[in-house]
Design a protein around this motif. Structure first.
Motif, PDB file in Angstrom:
ATOM      1  N   ALA A 217     -11.743 -16.429  -4.366  1.00  0.00           N
ATOM      2  CA  ALA A 217     -11.252 -15.244  -5.050  1.00  0.00           C
ATOM      3  C   ALA A 217     -10.337 -15.704  -6.176  1.00  0.00           C
ATOM      4  CB  ALA A 217     -10.514 -14.334  -4.060  1.00  0.00           C
TER       5      ALA A 217
ATOM      6  N   ALA B 105      -8.345 -13.170   2.783  1.00  0.00           N
ATOM      7  CA  ALA B 105      -8.840 -11.795   2.640  1.00  0.00           C
ATOM      8  C   ALA B 105      -9.912 -11.465   3.666  1.00  0.00           C
ATOM      9  CB  ALA B 105      -9.374 -11.572   1.233  1.00  0.00           C
ATOM     10  N   THR B 106     -10.601 -12.476   4.201  1.00  0.00           N
ATOM     11  CA  THR B 106     -11.612 -12.205   5.220  1.00  0.00           C
ATOM     12  C   THR B 106     -10.989 -11.782   6.548  1.00  0.00           C
ATOM     13  OG1 THR B 106     -11.676 -14.476   6.094  1.00  0.00           O
ATOM     14  CG2 THR B 106     -13.126 -13.965   4.202  1.00  0.00           C
TER      15      THR B 106
ATOM     16  N   HIS C  14      -6.780 -14.400  -9.019  1.00  0.00           N
ATOM     17  CA  HIS C  14      -6.130 -13.530 -10.001  1.00  0.00           C
ATOM     18  C   HIS C  14      -6.474 -14.054 -11.388  1.00  0.00           C
ATOM     19  CE1 HIS C  14      -3.664 -12.002  -6.658  1.00  0.00           C
ATOM     20  NE2 HIS C  14      -3.386 -10.976  -7.455  1.00  0.00           N
TER      21      HIS C  14
ATOM     22  N   SER D 188      -1.166 -16.271   1.068  1.00  0.00           N
ATOM     23  CA  SER D 188      -2.390 -16.520   1.830  1.00  0.00           C
ATOM     24  C   SER D 188      -2.122 -17.300   3.109  1.00  0.00           C
ATOM     25  CB  SER D 188      -3.392 -17.290   0.960  1.00  0.00           C
ATOM     26  OG  SER D 188      -3.697 -16.576  -0.218  1.00  0.00           O
TER      27      SER D 188
ATOM     28  N   GLN E 192      -7.072 -17.621  -1.062  1.00  0.00           N
ATOM     29  CA  GLN E 192      -7.031 -16.168  -1.192  1.00  0.00           C
ATOM     30  C   GLN E 192      -8.277 -15.542  -0.579  1.00  0.00           C
ATOM     31  OE1 GLN E 192      -6.074 -16.332  -5.606  1.00  0.00           O
ATOM     32  NE2 GLN E 192      -4.759 -14.629  -5.012  1.00  0.00           N
ATOM     33  N   TYR E 193      -9.426 -16.166  -0.824  1.00  0.00           N
ATOM     34  CA  TYR E 193     -10.681 -15.648  -0.281  1.00  0.00           C
ATOM     35  C   TYR E 193     -10.664 -15.717   1.245  1.00  0.00           C
ATOM     36  CZ  TYR E 193     -15.748 -15.011   0.247  1.00  0.00           C
ATOM     37  OH  TYR E 193     -16.991 -14.544   0.588  1.00  0.00           O
TER      38      TYR E 193
ATOM     39  N   TYR F  38      -6.473  -9.120  -9.680  1.00  0.00           N
ATOM     40  CA  TYR F  38      -7.133  -9.737  -8.532  1.00  0.00           C
ATOM     41  C   TYR F  38      -8.615  -9.409  -8.495  1.00  0.00           C
ATOM     42  CZ  TYR F  38      -8.194 -11.002  -3.713  1.00  0.00           C
ATOM     43  OH  TYR F  38      -8.748 -11.562  -2.595  1.00  0.00           O
ATOM     44  N   SER F  39      -9.427 -10.451  -8.305  1.00  0.00           N
ATOM     45  CA  SER F  39     -10.867 -10.300  -8.085  1.00  0.00           C
ATOM     46  C   SER F  39     -11.176 -10.885  -6.710  1.00  0.00           C
ATOM     47  CB  SER F  39     -11.670 -11.036  -9.153  1.00  0.00           C
ATOM     48  OG  SER F  39     -11.458 -10.471 -10.434  1.00  0.00           O
ATOM     49  N   PRO F  40     -11.654 -10.087  -5.784  1.00  0.00           N
ATOM     50  CA  PRO F  40     -11.827 -10.574  -4.412  1.00  0.00           C
ATOM     51  C   PRO F  40     -12.997 -11.523  -4.222  1.00  0.00           C
ATOM     52  CG  PRO F  40     -12.613  -8.326  -4.600  1.00  0.00           C
ATOM     53  CD  PRO F  40     -11.951  -8.649  -5.907  1.00  0.00           C
ATOM     54  N   ARG F  41     -13.928 -11.565  -5.203  1.00  0.00           N
ATOM     55  CA  ARG F  41     -15.121 -12.400  -5.029  1.00  0.00           C
ATOM     56  C   ARG F  41     -15.503 -13.007  -6.368  1.00  0.00           C
ATOM     57  NH1 ARG F  41     -20.886 -12.064  -4.844  1.00  0.00           N
ATOM     58  NH2 ARG F  41     -21.804 -13.007  -2.967  1.00  0.00           N
TER      59      ARG F  41
END
Length: 489
Positions: A79, A194-195, A81, A308, A190-191, A86-89
């Motif tokens: 992911a 977020a999971t 910023h 994170s 971050q990725y 923020y872009s999650p993917r």
């Protein structure tokens, strides 16, 4: 296809350890791969046979047309910023991790392809790359390595036999094969965070510690120790960027590595005139990633890494936040320590002269001299010839006053002034990838003439030794106003 007698043998450590952080994938076919540039010196360091890499089997691997032995090609997930949003993917939209190789010294390196076609993480476009930007990353990353700055490195550039059109300009399609200590980024964490998969985040943390910061494994709180180690590595890295006048241009969290290496040479450039407000990226309208903002942006990115890792730092949220905040807050003092060390070395000072160094930065900000030539000129000034420095400024009285104080400081040191001057020559380059010279070399290469590019690579990979006949490479562009780079470069 898989190459049976492969000139490269790889491990698949990332793929084995970190299921959930990638998609298995293959590069797009390369109809007619041809080698454009091979970094024979890097190949030797990696324990690879350069002649084997030049063979049809080797070129096929470097272009993504064949899979080397032991490889499990994957598109990595992360992911990030981007300019604060923020872009999650995100992930490798046009790149593949082929696997890891181990050099003769026992160090692991990723072998990674860039421009090898669309992946499941692609965000538009064809996932391919034109020749110019791949050669650009080659020359600048190798210049950074020669300057002693941690960086990904360029092993080879190949053309694919296809044409790529960007901004109305038709160029040969190309693939960059690069190496790195790893491609783990703040955005990778971050990725994973977020999971909300606690096992995935822990596996990633353990993998990063084992690969980059093994001492953290023995700490009371390994995740906190990892954060502290990355703070130290990134503070050192950005201080070195500032020392040479490097502007990264796109310091998103997905471009901030856990290893402390510079990664992704898109809208980057080197200062001609010293100005903390310098921006080279076409899309950085607010100056978020300006030269002088780089330290605080890295600290902001590290705060995202800290967020994170909170669940691994301590079971109690308040305790975790307090510990992580302390770690990230320490970035400022750590960066200033590295920056002060660099500036003292660049000015030949062995004793602490904080006020003198600060006054120099203030003077540079007012006078805007050529950054590289000014610092290189200081060694001549130490030897008695102040003209290389005075000729770069408008207010000569101001620079004379500073030079008088500086010379007195040099003479008061335990070592002779000549030794200080010689030490300065070892840290202040003569040659950097001057922006106008890069553009000239790339234009010629796209047109089919590689000689200017190869000449530039030769110059910038020997940056500290002044050589006859290279005067033009030591000069800034007299018409350099508004130089712009783009994310696709």
């Amino acid at each position: 296809m898989t190459v049976a007698a492969s000139p490269v043998t790889l491990d698949d450590w990332f793929a084995r350890d970190l299921g959930g952080l990638y998609r298995p994938w293959q590069a797009d076919p390369a109809p007619s791969p041809e080698l454009v540039e091979l970094n024979a010196g890097l190949a030797a360091e990696l324990g690879l046979d350069a002649e084997a890499l030049r063979s049809p089997e080797g070129v096929a691997i470097l272009a993504g047309a064949a899979v080397p032995a032991g490889a499990t090609p994957v598109a990595q997930a992360y992911a990030g910023h981007q300019f604060g949003n923020y872009s999650p993917r995100l992930g490798d939209g046009r790149a593949l991790l082929l696997g890891e190789l181990t050099d003769p010294a026992g160090h692991r390196h990723d072998l990674h392809l860039k421009g090898s076609g669309r992946t499941p993480f692609a965000r538009g476009g064809d996932g391919k790359a034109p020749l110019g930007p791949m050669l650009r990353e080659y020359v600048i990353s190798e210049a950074m390595h020669a300057l002693g700055i941690p960086t990904t490195r360029s092993l080879a550039v190949t053309t694919t036999g296809e044409a790529v059109v960007r901004d109305g300009r038709r160029q040969p399609g190309a693939v960059l094969a690069r190496t790195a200590a790893s491609h783990l980024r703040v955005g990778t964490f971050q990725y994973a965070a977020a999971t909300r998969d606690a096992d995935l985040l822990r596996r990633l943390t353990d993998h990063a510690i084992a690969r980059h910061h093994p001492d953290a494994a023995h700490a009371e709180r390994p995740a906190l120790a990892l954060l502290e180690a990355v703070v130290e590595a990134q503070a050192s890295l950005v201080a070195r960027w500032m020392d040479v006048g490097f502007v990264h241009g796109v310091m998103n969290t997905d471009n901030t590595t856990i290893s402390g290496e510079t990664i992704d040479y898109g809208p980057c450039a080197f200062l001609d005139a010293y100005d903390p407000a310098t921006v080279y990226s076409s899309i950085d309208h607010g100056g978020r990633y300006a030269f002088g903002n780089q330290p605080q942006i890295v600290q902001w990115n590290l705060a995202r890494l800290a967020e994170s890792l909170l669940t691994l730092i301590d079971d109690d949220t308040d305790t975790a936040i307090a510990l992580a905040t302390d770690a990230v807050s320490g970035f400022g003092a750590t960066f200033l320590r590295h920056r002060s060390t660099g500036l003292h070395a660049k000015t030949g000072l062995t004793d602490e002269h904080g006020e003198l160094v600060e006054d120099l930065l203030r003077l540079l900000g007012e006078q805007h001299p050529d950054h590289t030539r000014f610092f290189r000129g200081l060694s001549a000034a130490a030897r008695g010839d102040v003209s290389p420095v005075r000729d770069l400024v408008v207010d000569r009285d101001a620079v004379d006053a500073w030079l008088d104080r500086w010379r007195a400081a040099l003479e008061a040191q335990d070592r002779p002034v000549e030794q200080s001057a010689a030490a300065m020559d070892r840290v202040n380059p003569v040659y950097i990838p001057r922006n106008h010279q890069v553009e000239v070399a790339l234009d010629a290469a796209i047109a089919g003439d590689l000689a200017p590019f190869e000449r530039l690579v030769d110059v910038v990979t020997q940056p500290y030794d002044e050589r006859p006949g290279l005067d033009e490479y030591a000069k800034g562009d007299p018409s350099a106003t508004g130089y712009v780079t783009y994310c696709g470069t």
